[in-house]
Enzyme design. Sequence first.
Site, short mmCIF file in Angstrom:
data_model
loop_
_atom_site.label_atom_id
_atom_site.label_comp_id
_atom_site.label_asym_id
_atom_site.label_seq_id
_atom_site.Cartn_x
_atom_site.Cartn_y
_atom_site.Cartn_z
CB ILE A 9 0.79 -0.51 10.73
CG1 ILE A 9 1.56 0.78 10.42
CG2 ILE A 9 0.64 -0.72 12.24
CD1 ILE A 9 0.80 2.05 10.77
CG ASP A 63 -6.26 -10.50 16.18
OD1 ASP A 63 -5.20 -10.75 16.79
OD2 ASP A 63 -6.68 -11.21 15.23
CB SER A 89 3.01 -13.04 5.84
OG SER A 89 4.16 -12.93 6.67
CE1 TYR A 100 -4.48 -16.44 14.31
CE2 TYR A 100 -2.59 -16.63 12.84
CZ TYR A 100 -3.33 -15.91 13.75
OH TYR A 100 -2.93 -14.64 14.09
CB SER A 130 0.89 -13.58 -2.25
OG SER A 130 2.02 -14.39 -2.36
CD GLU A 132 4.20 -19.07 -2.17
OE1 GLU A 132 3.69 -20.16 -1.90
OE2 GLU A 132 5.32 -18.95 -2.67
CE1 TYR A 153 0.50 -15.45 3.05
CE2 TYR A 153 1.33 -16.23 0.93
CZ TYR A 153 1.07 -15.19 1.81
OH TYR A 153 1.37 -13.89 1.45
CE LYS A 157 -1.78 -12.80 1.94
NZ LYS A 157 -1.98 -11.38 2.28
CG HIS A 183 8.02 -7.23 -1.46
ND1 HIS A 183 6.97 -7.93 -2.03
CD2 HIS A 183 7.53 -6.63 -0.37
CE1 HIS A 183 5.89 -7.74 -1.29
NE2 HIS A 183 6.22 -6.97 -0.27
#
Length: 330
Positions: A9, A63, A89, A100, A130, A132, A153, A157, A183
């Site tokens: 958030i 977390d 991200s 991680y 994503s 990606e 990453y 995802k 974006h």
Amino acid sequence: MKTALITGITGQDGSYLTELLLSKGYLVHGVIRRSSSFNTGRLDAVYQDPHVEAARLCLHYGDLSDSSMLASLIRRIEPQEIYHLGAQSHVRVSFDMPEYTADVSGLSCIRLLEAIRDAKVACRFYQASSSEMFGSSPPPQNENTPFAPRSPYAIAKLHAYWTTLNYREAYGMYAVNGILFNHESPRRGPTFVTRKITRAVAKIVAGRQKHLYLGNLDAKRDWGYAPDYVEAMWLMLQQDAPEDYVVATGESHTVREFLEAAFALVNLKSEDYVRIDPRYYRPTEVDSLLGDAAKARHKLGWAPRTTFGELVRIMVEADLKAEGVLLAKG
Ligand code: NAP
Ligand code: F7E
């Protein structure tokens, strides 16, 4: 009143989505990390004093690596919608912190979906997937394009993407992937390339920076405006049936084009200030992303409202304002 839970958030998208959901009358809960300094700056405009009984924004320390905390929060607040936006991200950083990233950007999705299943709450789930994930698959990319990830990453995802799909099929859950292309906004983290550029332009104009060090200027990205994109997230959770959607502008530009457009707004030439620093190269790069969002247009009625030129201007103007400089109109 509908209740939503947002992970991430405090991030760019989390803050815009919070504003959208509050404007629609939702009670919004968010997970924030404990930090030695304040990390809720992007929520300043909508922050509500928790001592006020009618407050519709509630923040909880937690977390994404802490399953028991996530599970007990879901049991306690019984959200109707969960938007899972929290993640490590940054693609370049994922090469430095692969384990991680796999944990926080990948496994966190299983933690949340298992918590929903265990709590037996009727909850719709949005996974922040994503572009990606398309990696080296040639453009244009849509929901049927094969994935070919090029970073830890993207691999994390993809774990979350397939988990979301599997929970939908295996348990009949309303769980969807929004496959969003890049974006940006004035709230974009300062180490992503667009914001790094627009901040540098403003600091150069203000006389506080001399050079801008960048990596690969030839990569192509499909850049949209974050406030437009959070509307697509919300729409995906309001449909009769859960499905995955690509969200993109359908227009692609090189990093060099963004750079030149940003410097041109202040009548400067980027080549006078930009230096190439190989430390910003990635071991494996995603060369070209261009999204085909036809499905979102037809089924969700979603379309981007902000052009590339407007996006660059919005970001440059916001950073100039932060430096105390005004841009002439025209
Ligand atoms: P962002 O600005 O980097 O925000 C990430 C959020 O995740 C922040 O609130 C951050 O908290 C939180 N977070 C990170 N690690 C956490 C942890 N271990 N536990 C709890 N929270 C943690 O990202 P964004 O641009 O808003 O993107 C939102 C989501 O969409 C991300 O999942 C991203 O991977 C994905 N996505 C983004 C784009 C894009 O172009 N922006 C495109 C496709 C997908 P702190 O504020 O404390 O750091
Ligand atoms: O890089 C090149 C870099 O870090 C864009 C995240 O939101 O979007 C984002 O990932 C391009 C790359 O974004 C610098 O090599 C050149 O080709 O702004 P970026 P990204 O990697 O596309 C996707 C959709 C996400 O899901 C991610 O969460 O710009 N580039 N020079 C540079 N990039 C950075 N960061 N810094 C440079 O100095």
